[in-house]
Design a protein around this motif. Structure first.
Motif, PDB file in Angstrom:
ATOM      1  N   THR A 198      -3.863  -0.486  -5.940  1.00 13.97           N
ATOM      2  CA  THR A 198      -2.693  -0.002  -5.194  1.00 13.97           C
ATOM      3  C   THR A 198      -2.636   1.520  -5.187  1.00 13.97           C
ATOM      4  OG1 THR A 198      -1.563  -1.921  -6.050  1.00 13.97           O
ATOM      5  CG2 THR A 198      -0.184  -0.263  -4.979  1.00 13.97           C
ATOM      6  N   ILE A 199      -2.431   2.039  -3.992  1.00 10.07           N
ATOM      7  CA  ILE A 199      -2.334   3.499  -3.838  1.00 10.07           C
ATOM      8  C   ILE A 199      -0.975   3.824  -3.225  1.00 10.07           C
ATOM      9  CG2 ILE A 199      -3.316   5.540  -2.706  1.00 10.07           C
ATOM     10  CD1 ILE A 199      -5.973   3.973  -2.535  1.00 10.07           C
ATOM     11  N   VAL A 200      -0.346   4.849  -3.763  1.00  8.05           N
ATOM     12  CA  VAL A 200       0.908   5.313  -3.151  1.00  8.05           C
ATOM     13  C   VAL A 200       0.692   6.738  -2.652  1.00  8.05           C
ATOM     14  CG1 VAL A 200       3.298   6.000  -3.621  1.00  8.05           C
ATOM     15  CG2 VAL A 200       2.457   3.819  -4.466  1.00  8.05           C
ATOM     16  N   ILE A 201       1.059   6.954  -1.388  1.00 11.15           N
ATOM     17  CA  ILE A 201       0.939   8.312  -0.822  1.00 11.15           C
ATOM     18  C   ILE A 201       2.342   8.844  -0.548  1.00 11.15           C
ATOM     19  CG2 ILE A 201      -0.034   9.731   1.032  1.00 11.15           C
ATOM     20  CD1 ILE A 201      -2.071   7.488   1.530  1.00 11.15           C
ATOM     21  N   VAL A 202       2.647   9.984  -1.143  1.00 12.34           N
ATOM     22  CA  VAL A 202       3.951  10.613  -0.893  1.00 12.34           C
ATOM     23  C   VAL A 202       3.691  11.886  -0.098  1.00 12.34           C
ATOM     24  CG1 VAL A 202       6.075  11.490  -1.941  1.00 12.34           C
ATOM     25  CG2 VAL A 202       4.773   9.707  -3.095  1.00 12.34           C
TER      26      VAL A 202
ATOM     27  N   ARG B 250       3.844   7.076 -15.196  1.00 16.11           N
ATOM     28  CA  ARG B 250       3.117   8.327 -14.965  1.00 16.11           C
ATOM     29  C   ARG B 250       1.862   8.388 -15.834  1.00 16.11           C
ATOM     30  NH1 ARG B 250      -0.039  11.245 -14.365  1.00 16.11           N
ATOM     31  NH2 ARG B 250      -0.116  13.508 -14.201  1.00 16.11           N
ATOM     32  N   LYS B 251       1.990   7.943 -17.099  1.00 18.32           N
ATOM     33  CA  LYS B 251       0.856   7.995 -18.019  1.00 18.32           C
ATOM     34  C   LYS B 251      -0.275   7.091 -17.553  1.00 18.32           C
ATOM     35  CE  LYS B 251       2.596   9.361 -22.461  1.00 18.32           C
ATOM     36  NZ  LYS B 251       3.198   8.895 -23.681  1.00 18.32           N
ATOM     37  N   ARG B 252       0.110   5.954 -16.989  1.00 19.93           N
ATOM     38  CA  ARG B 252      -0.905   4.965 -16.595  1.00 19.93           C
ATOM     39  C   ARG B 252      -1.553   5.297 -15.254  1.00 19.93           C
ATOM     40  NH1 ARG B 252       2.861   0.784 -18.273  1.00 19.93           N
ATOM     41  NH2 ARG B 252       3.384   0.558 -16.085  1.00 19.93           N
ATOM     42  N   THR B 253      -0.898   6.182 -14.489  1.00 23.67           N
ATOM     43  CA  THR B 253      -1.364   6.409 -13.116  1.00 23.67           C
ATOM     44  C   THR B 253      -2.118   7.729 -12.969  1.00 23.67           C
ATOM     45  OG1 THR B 253       0.686   5.340 -12.483  1.00 23.67           O
ATOM     46  CG2 THR B 253      -0.577   6.352 -10.709  1.00 23.67           C
ATOM     47  N   TYR B 254      -3.212   7.663 -12.240  1.00 20.95           N
ATOM     48  CA  TYR B 254      -3.958   8.882 -11.929  1.00 20.95           C
ATOM     49  C   TYR B 254      -3.254   9.559 -10.746  1.00 20.95           C
ATOM     50  CZ  TYR B 254      -8.040  11.911 -11.599  1.00 20.95           C
ATOM     51  OH  TYR B 254      -8.878  12.998 -11.609  1.00 20.95           O
ATOM     52  N   VAL B 255      -2.968  10.842 -10.885  1.00 19.22           N
ATOM     53  CA  VAL B 255      -2.217  11.521  -9.822  1.00 19.22           C
ATOM     54  C   VAL B 255      -3.057  12.624  -9.185  1.00 19.22           C
ATOM     55  CG1 VAL B 255      -0.152  12.857  -9.252  1.00 19.22           C
ATOM     56  CG2 VAL B 255      -0.017  11.055 -10.960  1.00 19.22           C
ATOM     57  N   ILE B 256      -3.130  12.567  -7.860  1.00 18.74           N
ATOM     58  CA  ILE B 256      -3.835  13.624  -7.118  1.00 18.74           C
ATOM     59  C   ILE B 256      -2.796  14.441  -6.353  1.00 18.74           C
ATOM     60  CG2 ILE B 256      -5.461  14.118  -5.238  1.00 18.74           C
ATOM     61  CD1 ILE B 256      -6.934  11.585  -5.910  1.00 18.74           C
TER      62      ILE B 256
ATOM     63  N   LEU C  24      10.246   3.894  -4.337  1.00 17.46           N
ATOM     64  CA  LEU C  24       9.100   3.008  -4.122  1.00 17.46           C
ATOM     65  C   LEU C  24       8.406   2.686  -5.446  1.00 17.46           C
ATOM     66  CD1 LEU C  24       7.158   1.705  -1.994  1.00 17.46           C
ATOM     67  CD2 LEU C  24       5.933   3.868  -1.982  1.00 17.46           C
ATOM     68  N   LEU C  25       8.191   3.725  -6.245  1.00 14.84           N
ATOM     69  CA  LEU C  25       7.482   3.534  -7.513  1.00 14.84           C
ATOM     70  C   LEU C  25       8.296   2.656  -8.463  1.00 14.84           C
ATOM     71  CD1 LEU C  25       6.056   7.101  -8.016  1.00 14.84           C
ATOM     72  CD2 LEU C  25       4.746   5.039  -7.633  1.00 14.84           C
ATOM     73  N   ARG C  26       9.609   2.807  -8.393  1.00 16.14           N
ATOM     74  CA  ARG C  26      10.483   1.994  -9.243  1.00 16.14           C
ATOM     75  C   ARG C  26      10.288   0.507  -8.903  1.00 16.14           C
ATOM     76  NH1 ARG C  26      15.233   4.699  -8.242  1.00 16.14           N
ATOM     77  NH2 ARG C  26      14.527   6.484  -9.444  1.00 16.14           N
ATOM     78  N   LYS C  27      10.132   0.250  -7.602  1.00 14.51           N
ATOM     79  CA  LYS C  27       9.971  -1.135  -7.164  1.00 14.51           C
ATOM     80  C   LYS C  27       8.586  -1.669  -7.544  1.00 14.51           C
ATOM     81  CE  LYS C  27      12.868  -0.942  -3.115  1.00 14.51           C
ATOM     82  NZ  LYS C  27      12.688  -0.508  -1.739  1.00 14.51           N
ATOM     83  N   LEU C  28       7.548  -0.817  -7.363  1.00 13.41           N
ATOM     84  CA  LEU C  28       6.178  -1.287  -7.554  1.00 13.41           C
ATOM     85  C   LEU C  28       5.818  -1.512  -9.028  1.00 13.41           C
ATOM     86  CD1 LEU C  28       4.311   0.938  -4.970  1.00 13.41           C
ATOM     87  CD2 LEU C  28       4.703  -1.512  -4.823  1.00 13.41           C
ATOM     88  N   ARG C  29       6.333  -0.660  -9.863  1.00  8.45           N
ATOM     89  CA  ARG C  29       6.106  -0.735 -11.313  1.00  8.45           C
ATOM     90  C   ARG C  29       4.672  -0.401 -11.751  1.00  8.45           C
ATOM     91  NH1 ARG C  29      10.093  -3.391 -14.285  1.00  8.45           N
ATOM     92  NH2 ARG C  29      11.887  -3.817 -12.974  1.00  8.45           N
ATOM     93  N   SER C  30       3.684  -0.799 -10.952  1.00  4.95           N
ATOM     94  CA  SER C  30       2.316  -0.489 -11.364  1.00  4.95           C
ATOM     95  C   SER C  30       1.530   0.060 -10.173  1.00  4.95           C
ATOM     96  CB  SER C  30       1.663  -1.762 -11.901  1.00  4.95           C
ATOM     97  OG  SER C  30       0.283  -1.543 -12.006  1.00  4.95           O
ATOM     98  N   VAL C  31       0.900   1.176 -10.377  1.00  6.04           N
ATOM     99  CA  VAL C  31       0.157   1.839  -9.300  1.00  6.04           C
ATOM    100  C   VAL C  31      -1.159   2.348  -9.884  1.00  6.04           C
ATOM    101  CG1 VAL C  31       0.198   3.775  -7.686  1.00  6.04           C
ATOM    102  CG2 VAL C  31       2.301   2.557  -8.194  1.00  6.04           C
ATOM    103  N   ASP C  32      -2.206   2.288  -9.076  1.00 12.09           N
ATOM    104  CA  ASP C  32      -3.499   2.772  -9.586  1.00 12.09           C
ATOM    105  C   ASP C  32      -3.730   4.242  -9.258  1.00 12.09           C
ATOM    106  OD1 ASP C  32      -4.765   0.251 -10.628  1.00 12.09           O
ATOM    107  OD2 ASP C  32      -4.114  -0.379  -8.631  1.00 12.09           O
TER     108      ASP C  32
END
Lengths: 127, 437
Positions: A6-10, A79-85, A43-51
């Motif tokens: 799962t990818i989230v783009i903001v 935040r700790k679990r997710t790689y952020v670009i 969105l992130l609150r709803k998804l709970r897990s993002v790659d």
């Protein structure tokens, strides 16, 4: 293939976000988009897990840096679990960009090549 | 008062005024008071030792000593004494001079007294710091000298004349050196202030320029990147033989997107060109009778897609046939700038556009319920490359309002904003109505 990543783009740029989404969906990823920081947090609150989380630097109402600070505060585990670009079209020395740099795992120019984007996403998710 | 660099620009040459720097003056005067008192005490002792027979009234000597030392002591403990330390010093000097002349009058044949008197007076003269005290002091010495010469006319023939010339010369050069020193200090301070102000201005201009370059690159890159990605996507679809790639719907979508981004680029480049035109004074405007209502209606209808995308409900109150004398494309530009801002800063919130006719003016108002603008930013947002501190994270060159004000000014109109943080903004443009034929 394993479970879809799962990818989230903001990003506030509607067209670009849509194109990134179409492309990455084609490549087998699940992509969610948000047009601003507040929408992104929701969105992130709803998804709970993002790659992978891709965040634009300059956005209305909430800059990328402020969005990431809020994310750290509200969802530190995610935040700790997710790689952020961090993505930016700003020059390297720009204040906004420099402010965002320590808050992300990687800071890149806005991808203008699909191949570059795909490579970046693959490397980040496997990282 | 205007800042220093602006005063200089007005053609008036900066002239340093010879005034004391208070802290320096206080330090110098304290040293002089202490040195004066100590020198006089030593001189007193020496005279007692070497001239036991001389005329030597104890009371006036003690008074001189006390004046020096008490003044010095008081300047450390009393605010009034600190503020008036220069006056106290001159009072001591004058009393000492009077005292010496008094003693000199009674010991005229004794060279020790003569030398002592002159050394003291000369030392005091060298400390005189402006023409007023110079004149006062010389007047004082002259009056005393005339008095003394009346007591003993033989003085004039011996040392009085040469002595007076020495005193006057030293007093003059002492004063001049002092005035020059102080003037130099003041002019250095002023020069530094001017340089500092210019440096700050340059630094600010440089920062604004760098920020502009950064924002411009960001703003130009975004549509370009979008176009590039879109074309790559299209090529990919063709290569993959995607049957939908050539569908009317997909093609229209692609063309629309590219057109939107190209429009965005054109808009950005136009505003950059406007800036250079304004800087060169080459903006042509043809003021002819035109219908403001029609111009605004056109813009709103062209803008409907953007308004829809941003989710801003629009309220329109446009009075019919409000005529102005103006350049329609330029006025259109103002309306577009105001609407763009409203959409940018008040995404998803209602936007109200109205055109009305007042006594002499046609009034265009664009009101939003967005984030609002802090009062301290109301003027700043109309300047080149400026965006209010709270607006920093919004895309844009920071040129729209600058260009709008320029256009409105050229129409002899006014543009202003009423806004509070968090309570939305209302931009009001007033343009003179067209004269009735």
């Amino acid at each position: 293939m394993t479970a879809q990543k799962t990818i989230v783009i903001v990003d506030d740029s509607y067209d670009l976000t849509r194109l990134y989404k179409d492309f990455l969906t084609d490549e087998g990823y699940t992509v969610h988009t948000a047009r601003g920081g507040l929408e992104g947090l929701e969105l992130l609150r709803k998804l709970r897990s993002v790659d992978l989380l891709i965040v634009d630097c300059l956005m209305p109402r909430m800059t990328g840096a402020n969005f990431l600070r809020e994310l750290n505060r509200q969802m530190p585990l995610l935040r700790k679990r997710t790689y952020v670009i961090g993505m930016s079209g700003l020059v390297r020395e720009s204040e906004d960009r420099m402010e965002m740099e320590p808050l992300v795992d990687q800071m890149v120019e806005k991808a203008s090549e699909l191949e570059t984007l795909l490579q970046l996403v693959r490397e980040s998710i496997s990282a | 008062m205007l800042p220093l660099w602006q005063r200089k620009g007005s053609g008036k040459k900066l002239k340093p005024t010879p005034i004391y720097l208070y802290s320096d003056n206080l330090r110098i005067m304290r040293i002089l008071l202490l040195a004066g008192g100590t020198t006089y005490l030593v001189w007193w002792g020496l005279c007692e030792l070497t001239l036991p027979e001389a005329f030597n009234p104890l009371g006036s000597r003690l008074a001189v000593c006390a004046l020096f030392f008490i003044s010095w002591f008081a300047s450390h403990h009393d605010d009034w004494a600190r503020r008036n330390v220069a006056k106290l010093f001159y009072a001591c000097g004058w009393v000492l001079t009077f005292h010496y002349f008094y003693l000199f009058g009674h010991n005229i044949n004794d060279p020790n007294w003569i030398v002592g008197s002159y050394i003291t007076v000369v030392a005091l003269c060298a400390c005189i710091n402006d023409s007023t005290s110079f004149v006062a002091y010389i007047g004082f010495v002259l009056a005393l000298s005339i008095g003394i010469s009346a007591i003993g006319p033989q003085l004039l023939k011996t040392v009085f004349l040469t002595g007076m010339i020495t005193i006057l010369t030293f007093a003059y050069f002492g004063m001049r050196a002092r005035v020059r020193l102080v003037a130099r200090v003041i002019s250095e301070v002023q020069k530094n202030e001017t340089n500092l102000a210019l440096l700050e201005m340059n630094e600010r201009a440089l920062r604004l320029r760098n920020e502009f370059i950064s924002v411009a690159s960001h703003e130009l890159k975004t549509p370009l990147t979008t176009i590039k990605i879109q074309t790559q996507m299209a090529r990919r679809s063709f290569k993959k033989g995607d049957p939908e790639a050539l569908s009317a719907e997909r093609t229209t979508q692609t063309i629309d997107l590219i057109e939107r981004q190209a429009d965005k680029l054109k808009e950005l480049i136009d505003s950059m060109l406007d800036i250079s035109r304004i800087a060169l004074g080459r903006v042509d405007m043809k003021l002819v009778p035109c219908d403001l209502s029609a111009v605004v209606e056109d813009v709103v209808s062209n803008f409907s897609e953007t308004l829809k995308m941003s989710g801003c409900p629009v309220n329109i109150h446009i009075a019919k046939n409000v005529m102005i004398e103006g350049d329609a494309p330029r006025i259109e530009q103002v309306v577009v700038n105001l609407l763009t801002n409203a959409v940018k800063y008040a995404e998803g919130k209602p936007v109200t556009i109205s055109v009305a006719a007042e006594d002499n003016d046609a009034v265009l108002t664009v009101e939003d319920e967005g984030m609002g603008i802090a009062p301290e930013d109301h003027e700043r947002i109309f300047k080149k490359f400026e965006r209010g501190s709270t607006l920093k994270n919004i895309s844009g060159f920071g040129l729209g309002l600058f260009v709008s004000r320029y256009i409105v000014d050229a129409h002899r109109g006014t543009i202003g904003v009423e806004s509070e943080l968090g309570k939305g903004s209302r931009f009001i443009v007033k343009l003179p109505k067209a004269r009735q034929a």
